[in-house]
Scaffold this active site. Structure first.
Site, PDB file in Angstrom:
ATOM      1  N   CYS A 396       0.822  -1.219   0.000  1.00 19.12           N
ATOM      2  CA  CYS A 396       0.000   0.000   0.000  1.00 19.12           C
ATOM      3  C   CYS A 396       0.847   1.256   0.000  1.00 19.12           C
ATOM      4  CB  CYS A 396      -0.938  -0.017   1.199  1.00 19.12           C
ATOM      5  SG  CYS A 396      -2.484  -0.855   0.819  1.00 19.12           S
ATOM      6  N   ASP A 426     -16.499   3.783   0.465  1.00 22.45           N
ATOM      7  CA  ASP A 426     -16.104   2.387   0.644  1.00 22.45           C
ATOM      8  C   ASP A 426     -15.357   1.900  -0.588  1.00 22.45           C
ATOM      9  OD1 ASP A 426     -17.072   0.865   3.120  1.00 22.45           O
ATOM     10  OD2 ASP A 426     -18.802   2.128   2.654  1.00 22.45           O
ATOM     11  N   ASP A 427     -14.500   0.903  -0.384  1.00 19.98           N
ATOM     12  CA  ASP A 427     -13.734   0.338  -1.493  1.00 19.98           C
ATOM     13  C   ASP A 427     -14.513  -0.726  -2.242  1.00 19.98           C
ATOM     14  OD1 ASP A 427     -11.511   1.918  -1.009  1.00 19.98           O
ATOM     15  OD2 ASP A 427     -10.653   0.493   0.410  1.00 19.98           O
ATOM     16  N   ASP A 443      -8.473  -5.326  -5.741  1.00 20.88           N
ATOM     17  CA  ASP A 443      -7.271  -4.660  -5.239  1.00 20.88           C
ATOM     18  C   ASP A 443      -6.054  -5.389  -5.779  1.00 20.88           C
ATOM     19  OD1 ASP A 443      -5.630  -2.917  -3.788  1.00 20.88           O
ATOM     20  OD2 ASP A 443      -7.004  -2.936  -2.087  1.00 20.88           O
ATOM     21  N   HIS A 517      -6.160 -13.555 -14.839  1.00 19.13           N
ATOM     22  CA  HIS A 517      -5.374 -13.127 -15.989  1.00 19.13           C
ATOM     23  C   HIS A 517      -3.937 -12.885 -15.535  1.00 19.13           C
ATOM     24  CE1 HIS A 517      -8.735 -12.605 -18.783  1.00 19.13           C
ATOM     25  NE2 HIS A 517      -9.416 -12.207 -17.725  1.00 19.13           N
ATOM     26  N   ASP A 601     -11.542  -1.602   6.694  1.00 19.77           N
ATOM     27  CA  ASP A 601     -10.228  -2.206   6.900  1.00 19.77           C
ATOM     28  C   ASP A 601      -9.178  -1.105   6.768  1.00 19.77           C
ATOM     29  OD1 ASP A 601     -10.800  -2.021   4.137  1.00 19.77           O
ATOM     30  OD2 ASP A 601      -9.312  -3.558   3.651  1.00 19.77           O
TER      31      ASP A 601
END
Length: 717
Positions: A396, A426-427, A443, A517, A601
């Site tokens: 991160c 929010d993600d 992510d 992928h 999170d």
């Protein structure tokens, strides 16, 4: 532009012994392009045998005697796999570590020997082997610093046993120590009579009692029972009765002599491309005693021969010296030397030995700074500023700053579909299908560790965090990979390791991997798209009420620690503990906190940034008690030394109007970007203590770190 050299060969070093440590140092200074190096060892540190008697005697502190394998691996550009090798599959050319299979084109074994005595009743429960060195080095420090009378027994009366007995007597002289050395035959039988007499006199002067000509029947708590019925009082029993090979080596299929791997003049074993050095190797053509001096002198030959094996070159022979100078510590700062059958005792010998040992350790700790490739001249304006004064962090720490991200997302058109529920801030988002509530998120992370399997675990836990933060059950995942440019065979090996790690994490979480992928690029990037199912309305950033308590399930500090690790400034155990924290799943914590008012999170924006997100979405404020926030081991010390992640400044600016307290390093860690961080939940105040107890019982180092307040904004107190 210089072309990127693809990886085409795997070199695996099994064990962090002295020869491999020296090899890694030299490899960092002169790597072979196209080779990926892997070091396998059970721990982040390995003890230096030459300083062990000095540690026992109290002349050295524990850190002075430890070789930091994390730093060495980083210097050499090697991946470090923390685990114990348990098998070598010669047909597949793979090393097995806790079920994981690591392929190689060339390999070297340097795992040392053991003085554990599994056949001796009670030794496993009540004894400490002198080799491998790590456990004795750790356990002895705590015992030496204890109080009250000390009773120590050393099983094995060779030079090593006598050295340890004398060192123990000297180190415990403040505790009314009684030290006994036990041997089934005669003490120091492998030395000259002159050396034996000198050591026996020194032992007598230190009060060490010798018991000769009897076996040990069993080891019990507080005593050693001899075969003739006598008992020796001992609350710290050391096994030093000779060098025994690691048991698994005899099962590898490699030629061996009583379990010691047989090598020829080039240090190559019976299998082409596999070498062995140090005490675990047997030089059949020119047998030598087990001594660290041979491992040290084998290192340059091993370095040359591994390079030759991986590049099609010619191997050269290792020619051991006929005899070597034996420097034996005599308890205090005194030593004896023996060579060619002659013995010398002089007060200056210990100082000489001390200088030799410290020089060896400096060689492995004071690693040279290698020059970075020069930039072209000229370069465009802004290039120097964009590069910064240190390498970009991974994980991160390599994320885009919150300000730039929010500005980009602000331009997206509003969602008009009835079956898609966007959640501002929010993600993840919620998709409604036939009455089911499905959470979806994605992510990916730039690798911050060289080991693709460990990086995959971290990335998978990190991606699942968005699902767990909504109190959803993980459902499915797809994988997105960018591998460094490498040969087809290395692609196969790497993909196998990555997918095995991904399957293990997702299986434990209850999610199915549906595919994914992959592509080749300049560096490793691992990502996941994940879905989850909500049995109730998902927990979001919105909904926190003033007065709610804030619970954090994991300590913070990973961004600072990983930034320091890249600069070789983080101690190995600190890094290893951070890895363990990052790969701790949050599924059980999510279930315990499923009734939270709001939850997120803690990842790239840092604890303060993510709490600011809850404040914004819930239209209230928060008070974060900085002193109550749990920190990862070593994070505060590294922050106090000035270490910051490359994303720190963006996080500080992006958290909004934060009212800060007294500032300082602990304050700055609130803005440290976390990778695979814990859950931050706002819960009803009257439920907080009960929830905290449940989290801790489930193995989470959780803490109550603050509360929600009236009004807006975030206050650090």
């Amino acid at each position: 532009m210089t072309p990127l050299i693809p990886l085409t060969r795997d070199l695996v070093l099994i064990g962090g012994g002295h020869a491999h440590a020296l090899l890694l140092r030299r490899w960092g200074m002169d790597p072979l392009p196209g080779v990926r190096v892997t070091l396998i060892d059970p721990g982040p540190l390995t003890a230096y045998s030459g300083m062990l008697p000095g540690l026992v005697a109290g002349h050295y502190d524990l850190p002075e005697t430890q070789i930091d394998l994390v730093r060495l691996a980083r210097f050499a550009g090697a991946r470090l796999v923390l685990g114990r090798a348990e098998e070598i599959d010669l047909a597949a050319r793979e090393v097995v570590v806790a079920g994981r299979r690591i392929g190689f084109d060339a390999a070297s074994i340097d795992v040392g020997v053991t003085s554990a005595m599994p056949q001796l009743e009670g030794f496993e429960e009540h004894g400490v082997p002198a080799k491998p060195l790590g456990r004795l080095a750790r356990d002895w420090t705590a015992y030496r610093d204890g109080a009250g009378p000390a009773r120590v027994a050393v099983i094995g009366g060779g030079v090593a046993g006598a050295e340890l007995a004398m060192a123990a007597a000297h180190g415990l002289r403040h505790r009314e120590a009684k030290v006994t050395v036990i041997d089934r035959e005669r003490l120091l039988s492998e030395t000259s009579e002159e050396a034996r007499r000198l050591v026996r006199d020194r032992m007598a002067g230190l009060g060490v009692e010798a018991v000769e000509g009897t076996d040990v029947a069993r080891v019990e708590a507080g005593r050693v029972v001899l075969a003739d019925g006598r008992e020796v009082a001992s609350d710290f029993t050391i096994g030093a009765a000779g060098a025994k090979p690691q048991g698994w080596l005899a099962e590898t299929g490699l030629a061996h002599e009583d379990g010691f791997v047989t090598v020829g003049p080039t240090l190559e074993t019976s299998a082409p491309g596999i070498f062995a050095v140090g005490d675990c190797a047997h030089m059949a053509h020119d047998p030598r005693p087990k001594a660290g001096v041979y491992a040290v002198r084998q290192a340059p030959v091993l370095f040359d021969n591994l390079r030759a094996a991986l590049s099609g070159g010619r191997l050269r022979d290792y020619r051991p010296q006929k005899d070597y100078l034996k420097l034996v510590s005599l308890g205090g700062k005194a030593a004896m030397a023996e060579k060619w059958g002659r013995t010398y005792a002089n007060p200056l010998l210990w100082q000489w030995k001390d200088r030799i040992d410290r020089k060896f350790m400096r060689k492995l700790s004071d690693l040279p700074e290698m020059k970075a490739p020069k930039l072209p001249d000229p370069v465009a304006e802004g290039v120097i500023e964009a590069l910064g004064d240190k390498p970009m962090c991974g994980g991160c720490g390599a994320k885009v700053g919150r300000g730039a991200l929010r500005e980009a997302l602000a331009g997206l058109p509003p969602v008009t579909r009835d079956d898609v529920v966007p959640l501002p801030g929010d993600d993840a988002a919620v998709i409604r299908t036939g009455g089911a509530r499905q959470v979806i998120s994605t992510d990916h992370l730039r690798a911050m560790v060289e080991d693709p399997a460990l990086m995959t675990r971290i990335a998978a836990i990190h991606a699942l965090g968005d699902v767990w933060a909504m109190a959803a059950r993980p459902q499915a995942a797809t994988v997105s990979l960018i591998l460094p440019r490498m040969s087809a065979e290395m692609q196969r090996r790497t993909m196998a390791e990555i997918m095995a790690a991904a399957r293990e994490v997702m299986d434990e979480a209850g999610a199915a991997i549906l595919g994914g992928h992959s592509s080749l690029g300049s560096e490793l990037t691992v990502g996941f798209t994940v879905t989850g199912l909500c049995d109730a309305e998902p927990v979001t950033l919105a909904g926190a009420q003033p007065g709610a308590a804030l619970i954090l399930t994991k300590p913070i500090g990973s961004g600072t620690i990983m930034a320091a690790e890249m600069a070789r400034a983080a101690p190995g155990p600190v890094v290893a503990e951070a890895w363990e924290a990052m790969v701790q799943p949050q599924g059980r914590a999510s279930g315990i906190l499923a009734g939270a008012q709001a939850m997120t999170d803690v990842t790239g924006f840092g604890l303060a940034g993510h709490l600011a997100g809850i404040c914004e979405a819930s239209a209230c404020g928060a008070e974060l008690r900085v002193a109550d926030v749990p920190l990862m081991q070593g994070a505060l010390e590294l922050a106090e030394a000035g270490t910051r992640s490359t994303l720190f400044a963006d996080n500080l600016a992006g958290a909004g109007a934060v009212i800060a307290g007294s500032g300082g390093a602990r304050h700055d860690l609130m803005f440290d970007p976390q990778t695979a961080g814990g859950l931050l939940a706002a819960v009803a105040a009257d439920q907080a203590e009960a929830l905290l107890a449940r989290l801790r019982a489930a193995g989470y180092p959780a803490a109550i770190v603050g509360r929600m307040t009236e009004g807006g904004g975030l206050r650090l107190v």
